[in-house]
Design a protein around this motif. Structure first.
Motif, PDB file in Angstrom:
ATOM      1  N   MET A 118      24.864  94.702  53.546  1.00 36.68           N
ATOM      2  CA  MET A 118      25.402  96.022  53.894  1.00 36.68           C
ATOM      3  C   MET A 118      25.578  96.206  55.397  1.00 36.68           C
ATOM      4  O   MET A 118      26.515  96.875  55.842  1.00 36.68           O
ATOM      5  CB  MET A 118      24.505  97.128  53.330  1.00 36.68           C
ATOM      6  CG  MET A 118      24.689  97.348  51.838  1.00 36.68           C
ATOM      7  SD  MET A 118      23.470  98.493  51.153  1.00 36.68           S
ATOM      8  CE  MET A 118      24.152 100.078  51.656  1.00 36.68           C
ATOM      9  N   ALA A 119      24.686  95.608  56.202  1.00 30.61           N
ATOM     10  CA  ALA A 119      24.755  95.814  57.655  1.00 30.61           C
ATOM     11  C   ALA A 119      26.116  95.413  58.232  1.00 30.61           C
ATOM     12  O   ALA A 119      26.736  96.200  58.962  1.00 30.61           O
ATOM     13  CB  ALA A 119      23.606  95.088  58.353  1.00 30.61           C
ATOM     14  N   PRO A 120      26.615  94.206  57.921  1.00 30.74           N
ATOM     15  CA  PRO A 120      27.946  93.858  58.460  1.00 30.74           C
ATOM     16  C   PRO A 120      29.050  94.753  57.904  1.00 30.74           C
ATOM     17  O   PRO A 120      30.055  94.985  58.580  1.00 30.74           O
ATOM     18  CB  PRO A 120      28.169  92.414  58.002  1.00 30.74           C
ATOM     19  CG  PRO A 120      26.845  91.908  57.587  1.00 30.74           C
ATOM     20  CD  PRO A 120      26.034  93.090  57.160  1.00 30.74           C
ATOM     21  N   ALA A 121      28.850  95.291  56.695  1.00 28.78           N
ATOM     22  CA  ALA A 121      29.868  96.179  56.121  1.00 28.78           C
ATOM     23  C   ALA A 121      29.977  97.455  56.947  1.00 28.78           C
ATOM     24  O   ALA A 121      31.067  97.983  57.153  1.00 28.78           O
ATOM     25  CB  ALA A 121      29.522  96.511  54.674  1.00 28.78           C
ATOM     26  N   ALA A 172      29.379  97.621  60.136  1.00 25.70           N
ATOM     27  CA  ALA A 172      30.055  97.225  61.372  1.00 25.70           C
ATOM     28  C   ALA A 172      31.567  97.233  61.156  1.00 25.70           C
ATOM     29  O   ALA A 172      32.335  97.644  62.022  1.00 25.70           O
ATOM     30  CB  ALA A 172      29.584  95.847  61.816  1.00 25.70           C
ATOM     31  N   LYS A 173      31.984  96.789  59.968  1.00 24.30           N
ATOM     32  CA  LYS A 173      33.415  96.734  59.670  1.00 24.30           C
ATOM     33  C   LYS A 173      33.974  98.161  59.529  1.00 24.30           C
ATOM     34  O   LYS A 173      35.030  98.489  60.055  1.00 24.30           O
ATOM     35  CB  LYS A 173      33.617  95.945  58.371  1.00 24.30           C
ATOM     36  CG  LYS A 173      35.004  95.996  57.798  1.00 24.30           C
ATOM     37  CD  LYS A 173      35.948  95.093  58.554  1.00 24.30           C
ATOM     38  CE  LYS A 173      37.323  95.100  57.903  1.00 24.30           C
ATOM     39  NZ  LYS A 173      38.262  94.285  58.647  1.00 24.30           N
ATOM     40  N   ARG A 174      33.226  99.014  58.815  1.00 26.50           N
ATOM     41  CA  ARG A 174      33.743 100.336  58.515  1.00 26.50           C
ATOM     42  C   ARG A 174      33.629 101.302  59.700  1.00 26.50           C
ATOM     43  O   ARG A 174      34.544 102.057  60.000  1.00 26.50           O
ATOM     44  CB  ARG A 174      32.993 100.934  57.324  1.00 26.50           C
ATOM     45  CG  ARG A 174      33.660 102.178  56.766  1.00 26.50           C
ATOM     46  CD  ARG A 174      32.764 102.903  55.805  1.00 26.50           C
ATOM     47  NE  ARG A 174      31.637 103.501  56.502  1.00 26.50           N
ATOM     48  CZ  ARG A 174      30.647 104.132  55.886  1.00 26.50           C
ATOM     49  NH1 ARG A 174      30.624 104.206  54.582  1.00 26.50           N
ATOM     50  NH2 ARG A 174      29.658 104.667  56.579  1.00 26.50           N
ATOM     51  N   ASP A 175      32.458 101.260  60.389  1.00 21.19           N
ATOM     52  CA  ASP A 175      32.172 102.262  61.417  1.00 21.19           C
ATOM     53  C   ASP A 175      32.407 101.777  62.845  1.00 21.19           C
ATOM     54  O   ASP A 175      32.211 102.536  63.781  1.00 21.19           O
ATOM     55  CB  ASP A 175      30.713 102.733  61.304  1.00 21.19           C
ATOM     56  CG  ASP A 175      30.424 103.379  59.964  1.00 21.19           C
ATOM     57  OD1 ASP A 175      31.386 103.865  59.335  1.00 21.19           O
ATOM     58  OD2 ASP A 175      29.260 103.391  59.544  1.00 21.19           O
ATOM     59  N   GLY A 176      32.773 100.521  63.011  1.00 20.39           N
ATOM     60  CA  GLY A 176      32.938 100.004  64.357  1.00 20.39           C
ATOM     61  C   GLY A 176      31.626  99.537  64.948  1.00 20.39           C
ATOM     62  O   GLY A 176      30.592  99.521  64.270  1.00 20.39           O
ATOM     63  N   ALA A 177      31.656  99.175  66.236  1.00 20.60           N
ATOM     64  CA  ALA A 177      30.508  98.531  66.861  1.00 20.60           C
ATOM     65  C   ALA A 177      29.312  99.467  67.019  1.00 20.60           C
ATOM     66  O   ALA A 177      28.181  99.023  67.123  1.00 20.60           O
ATOM     67  CB  ALA A 177      30.897  97.957  68.217  1.00 20.60           C
ATOM     68  N   PHE A 178      29.579 100.799  67.039  1.00 20.31           N
ATOM     69  CA  PHE A 178      28.461 101.734  67.170  1.00 20.31           C
ATOM     70  C   PHE A 178      28.815 103.046  66.509  1.00 20.31           C
ATOM     71  O   PHE A 178      29.904 103.579  66.694  1.00 20.31           O
ATOM     72  CB  PHE A 178      28.128 101.983  68.645  1.00 20.31           C
ATOM     73  CG  PHE A 178      27.082 103.054  68.835  1.00 20.31           C
ATOM     74  CD1 PHE A 178      25.779 102.853  68.410  1.00 20.31           C
ATOM     75  CD2 PHE A 178      27.407 104.276  69.425  1.00 20.31           C
ATOM     76  CE1 PHE A 178      24.811 103.835  68.566  1.00 20.31           C
ATOM     77  CE2 PHE A 178      26.448 105.259  69.587  1.00 20.31           C
ATOM     78  CZ  PHE A 178      25.141 105.042  69.153  1.00 20.31           C
ATOM     79  N   VAL A 229      29.791 101.355  50.101  1.00 21.99           N
ATOM     80  CA  VAL A 229      29.342 100.136  50.769  1.00 21.99           C
ATOM     81  C   VAL A 229      28.407  99.359  49.851  1.00 21.99           C
ATOM     82  O   VAL A 229      28.499  98.132  49.719  1.00 21.99           O
ATOM     83  CB  VAL A 229      28.639 100.479  52.101  1.00 21.99           C
ATOM     84  CG1 VAL A 229      28.016  99.250  52.710  1.00 21.99           C
ATOM     85  CG2 VAL A 229      29.628 101.115  53.063  1.00 21.99           C
ATOM     86  N   GLN A 230      27.523 100.088  49.182  1.00 17.70           N
ATOM     87  CA  GLN A 230      26.564  99.403  48.312  1.00 17.70           C
ATOM     88  C   GLN A 230      27.277  98.718  47.137  1.00 17.70           C
ATOM     89  O   GLN A 230      26.970  97.579  46.801  1.00 17.70           O
ATOM     90  CB  GLN A 230      25.535 100.403  47.798  1.00 17.70           C
ATOM     91  CG  GLN A 230      24.423  99.723  47.030  1.00 17.70           C
ATOM     92  CD  GLN A 230      23.323 100.678  46.644  1.00 17.70           C
ATOM     93  OE1 GLN A 230      23.051 101.637  47.352  1.00 17.70           O
ATOM     94  NE2 GLN A 230      22.678 100.415  45.519  1.00 17.70           N
ATOM     95  N   ASP A 231      28.253  99.413  46.556  1.00 20.12           N
ATOM     96  CA  ASP A 231      28.981  98.803  45.442  1.00 20.12           C
ATOM     97  C   ASP A 231      29.693  97.536  45.883  1.00 20.12           C
ATOM     98  O   ASP A 231      29.674  96.520  45.184  1.00 20.12           O
ATOM     99  CB  ASP A 231      30.012  99.797  44.874  1.00 20.12           C
ATOM    100  CG  ASP A 231      29.340 100.919  44.108  1.00 20.12           C
ATOM    101  OD1 ASP A 231      28.136 100.783  43.823  1.00 20.12           O
ATOM    102  OD2 ASP A 231      30.015 101.925  43.819  1.00 20.12           O
ATOM    103  N   GLU A 232      30.302  97.600  47.059  1.00 23.77           N
ATOM    104  CA  GLU A 232      31.020  96.423  47.533  1.00 23.77           C
ATOM    105  C   GLU A 232      30.053  95.277  47.798  1.00 23.77           C
ATOM    106  O   GLU A 232      30.331  94.123  47.461  1.00 23.77           O
ATOM    107  CB  GLU A 232      31.806  96.768  48.802  1.00 23.77           C
ATOM    108  CG  GLU A 232      32.814  95.688  49.144  1.00 23.77           C
ATOM    109  CD  GLU A 232      33.665  96.026  50.352  1.00 23.77           C
ATOM    110  OE1 GLU A 232      33.391  97.064  50.984  1.00 23.77           O
ATOM    111  OE2 GLU A 232      34.572  95.237  50.642  1.00 23.77           O
ATOM    112  N   GLN A 276      33.184  91.600  55.311  1.00 17.42           N
ATOM    113  CA  GLN A 276      33.993  92.148  56.414  1.00 17.42           C
ATOM    114  C   GLN A 276      35.480  91.830  56.252  1.00 17.42           C
ATOM    115  O   GLN A 276      36.278  92.243  57.085  1.00 17.42           O
ATOM    116  CB  GLN A 276      33.491  91.589  57.744  1.00 17.42           C
ATOM    117  CG  GLN A 276      32.082  92.030  58.083  1.00 17.42           C
ATOM    118  CD  GLN A 276      31.704  91.703  59.506  1.00 17.42           C
ATOM    119  OE1 GLN A 276      31.972  90.602  59.992  1.00 17.42           O
ATOM    120  NE2 GLN A 276      31.098  92.653  60.191  1.00 17.42           N
ATOM    121  N   HIS A 277      35.843  91.084  55.215  1.00 14.77           N
ATOM    122  CA  HIS A 277      37.218  90.626  55.033  1.00 14.77           C
ATOM    123  C   HIS A 277      37.802  90.130  56.349  1.00 14.77           C
ATOM    124  O   HIS A 277      38.790  90.686  56.846  1.00 14.77           O
ATOM    125  CB  HIS A 277      38.104  91.757  54.476  1.00 14.77           C
ATOM    126  CG  HIS A 277      37.593  92.300  53.190  1.00 14.77           C
ATOM    127  ND1 HIS A 277      37.611  91.584  52.019  1.00 14.77           N
ATOM    128  CD2 HIS A 277      36.985  93.472  52.882  1.00 14.77           C
ATOM    129  CE1 HIS A 277      37.082  92.285  51.059  1.00 14.77           C
ATOM    130  NE2 HIS A 277      36.663  93.443  51.544  1.00 14.77           N
TER     131      HIS A 277
END
Lengths: 402, 257
Positions: free
Chosen positions: B106-109, B111-117, B131-134, B171-172
């Motif tokens: 989930m952590a990298p997901a 990063a992908k969705r919300d950006g670096a911060f 995010v959890q389902d994915e 992260q596709h």
């Protein structure tokens, strides 16, 4: 409730109950009993439990989640206290403006100290925070005397402006007229319980900030802080800019410390530089590790435990020991007292030190780990009967015990 | 080449890297086509890992530049490069051992969705159903769904690798870099990893793979560049490379066989 799942809601309700019932729970021995001196249900000590609990909860957001060990959090404690006393001096004895100022100013301090200290990690980070705190401490004693009143400590004088103070208004710290030191004593048989407004004020704030910390622990932000502790390199390559996350955690924990410092001055309208000394920074580290770093409740337990030791265990002097062991033959009595004496009274640090060593060696997860192990022993016995019902609901909710 | 240029995702342009007097990389030119698996092989010490580190920004090249999708990667921070769409699997799995398998993915997901911060202190993880389902979906793909609540540190090495792959896949990424994805694995784990990578390949993800194991390379690569002594000595389709006499001298028929 409050957006939490069933398990966390139950946990929060238990914490709320324990906090609100503290004046009763910590008063287990009747006044007449020789054990009455172990009662901790008096306002001054209970306030300290709550205030240092807040301090440790905040410290734990930084240290427990990210693993970054700050040795300078006492600086924020001091800043918080000075802010509150300044508001007494300028406005009046209402604690609210001071507490808001304490959180804001300590937050600003934390932005600056954190921004610089977080350029390094590990031991260098700890040393940088320590350097900043010692710098604040020494400045408070020297060049900042106009603000801090130096060695005397900051207090309210009769010629201070206090522009909002009226003749009728309380001349003691209060919240809109409710005086912090007001207390009601309730006598039930041989038991005496003290319900103090100051304690309930700090306790309710403690519950609120505990809830905030619970939310942080359960948020994506909290998960990323844990990931920083676990493997910062991976997080870099996963696209997370770890620096702002660290700074945010540092500032939040600095604000908690500022609030705790402010509450100290809200209970007792004084502020001194010694609150910023490195020993105070070290104390919150001890509290967090003793209770269980990274757990929600551990730091609060650690804080209460250390404050209990400091205030209760230290009172056991030689006279008290004589009353305890008086029934032994004279020679044996003196012998036992000679052995026990260094560990109690003024020697309480020795006992605390030994306990700390034992906890770190045998219970790296702190007192919480100890409690979980004890609970585990009991669960094993009843496990078979409950297994069938519990397995379904627990499988999805299971989280590291806290 | 000019006609194909618009399909090139990653360009390594004339990259040199020297450490003191040692020429670790010289005259490296690489062009990685979109949707293809490009393997970089070579004997130990040929400069494979150095090249990968230059691509992801861990090392700055002495000369030359790396261009991804029209943007220069050189000089960018690792998280910036990831945010541009480059994910990386390490030679030794880099994971979060203290976190659960699910949270690792989930952590990298986030990063992908919300950006670096993102200052998302007040959201709750359990409210992040999408995010959890994915993450669960991808854990099913890599065969780790049964371990979703276990600490990642307790996984076997093969499983850690599969989880790390899942951390990248969620992260596709437009480009996936794999550094010896089967190093130190048993034959069985190697084969399941190959199967998994072939499955990804069908989705058209561009990959650069650094590998030692010829079995892995020839079952996955569309194009192979052979690195020896810091230079590319041969390049082409697997069959061309296999039959190139220079390669056989430097590598396949070399002292290692």
């Amino acid at each position: 409730m409050f957006g939490l799942d069933a398990k966390d809601t139950r946990f929060l309700l238990i914490v709320m109950f324990l906090t609100l019932a503290t004046p009763v729970l910590l008063q287990p021995f009747p006044e007449t009993s020789s054990l009455a001196q172990f009662n901790a249900g008096y306002p001054d000590l209970m306030q300290r439990f709550a205030i240092f609990g807040i301090f440790a909860i905040g410290f734990n957001i930084l240290f427990g989640l990210t693993g970054y060990l700050s040795f300078g959090h006492a600086a924020f404690l001091g800043v918080g206290s000075y802010s509150v006393v300044w508001m007494y001096k300028l406005l009046d004895y209402n604690v609210l403006p001071g507490l808001i100022l304490a959180v804001v100013v300590s937050g600003l301090f934390a932005v600056v100290i954190g921004f610089i200290s977080l350029r390094r990690s590990g031991i260098y980070f700890s040393i940088l925070t320590l350097a900043f705190a010692q710098m604040s401490y020494n400045l408070a004693y020297s060049v900042l005397t106009p603000i801090t009143n130096g060695e005397t400590g900051l207090q309210v004088y009769s010629n201070d402006p206090q522009v909002l103070l009226t003749e009728a208004g309380p001349h003691l710290p209060h919240l809109f007229g409710l005086v912090m030191s007001d207390a009601t004593r309730v006598r039930l048989g041989d038991w005496v319980f003290t319900f103090n407004f100051g304690y309930y004020f700090t306790a309710i704030i403690a519950i609120i900030v505990f809830y905030i910390s619970l939310r942080i622990f359960r948020s994506p932000f909290g998960m990323i802080l844990r990931a920083i502790k676990s493997n910062r390199t991976r997080l870099d390559y996963a696209g997370i800019n770890t620096k702002p996350y660290m700074l945010a955690a540092f500032v939040v924990s600095g604000m908690y410390a500022g609030l705790a410092g402010g509450l100290l001055a809200a209970m007792d309208p004084l502020a001194g530089a010694e609150r910023m000394q490195w020993t105070a920074s070290g104390e919150v580290v001890l509290m967090t590790i003793l209770g269980g770093a990274g757990t929600l409740l551990g730091p609060v337990l650690g804080a209460a435990f250390i404050k209990y030791f400091e205030n209760i265990f230290s009172k056991i002097n030689e006279g008290v020991l004589h009353t305890w062991f008086g029934w032994l033959p004279d020679g044996l009595e003196d012998f036992i007292i000679t052995i026990v004496h260094p560990f109690v009274g003024e020697g309480w640090h020795l006992t605390l030190g030994l306990l700390f060593v034992l906890v770190v060696v045998f219970l790296p997860g702190g007192m919480i780990e100890g409690l979980n192990r004890i609970a585990g022993l009991f669960n094993k016995k009843s496990e078979k009967s409950e297994e069938a019902q519990d397995s379904k609901s627990d499988a999805r909710e299971s989280q590291p015990a806290e | 080449m000019a006609i194909e240029d618009r399909n090139i995702v990653l360009h390594v342009n004339d990259v040199h890297k020297t450490f003191g007097g040692l020429h670790a990389l010289a005259d490296i030119d690489l062009a990685v086509e979109e949707g293809k698996t490009h393997a970089i092989i070579g004997p130990n010490g040929a400069g494979k890992s150095t090249l990968l580190n230059v691509i992801v920004g861990r090392l700055a090249p002495t000369k030359g530049a790396v261009v991804f999708d029209g943007d220069v990667l050189t000089g960018k921070k690792p998280y910036e490069i990831n945010q541009m769409g480059v994910a990386r699997v390490f030679q030794t799995p880099e994971i979060f051992p203290e976190l659960s398998v699910l949270h690792n993915v989930m952590a990298p997901a986030f990063a992908k969705r919300d950006g670096a911060f993102k200052l998302n202190m007040w959201q709750l993880l359990r409210g992040e159903k999408d995010v959890q389902d994915e993450a669960e979906h991808i854990l099913e793909d890599v065969g780790l769904i049964a371990r979703r609540d276990d600490h990642a540190g307790s996984l076997s090495r093969g499983d850690k690798r599969r989880m790390e792959l899942a951390m990248c896949l969620i992260q596709h990424p437009r480009l996936l870099l794999l550094d010896e994805p089967t190093a130190g694995m048993s034959r069985h784990d190697t084969n399941t990893t190959i199967e998994l990578l072939q499955k990804i390949k069908q989705r058209g993800m561009t990959k650069v793979i650094i590998e030692h194991d010829m079995h892995v390379v020839f079952s996955l690569a569309d194009k192979i560049s052979v690195l020896a002594g810091g230079r590319i000595i041969s390049e082409g389709a697997p069959d061309e490379v296999r039959n190139d006499p220079k390669v056989q001298v430097a590598y396949l028929g070399g002292a290692e066989e």
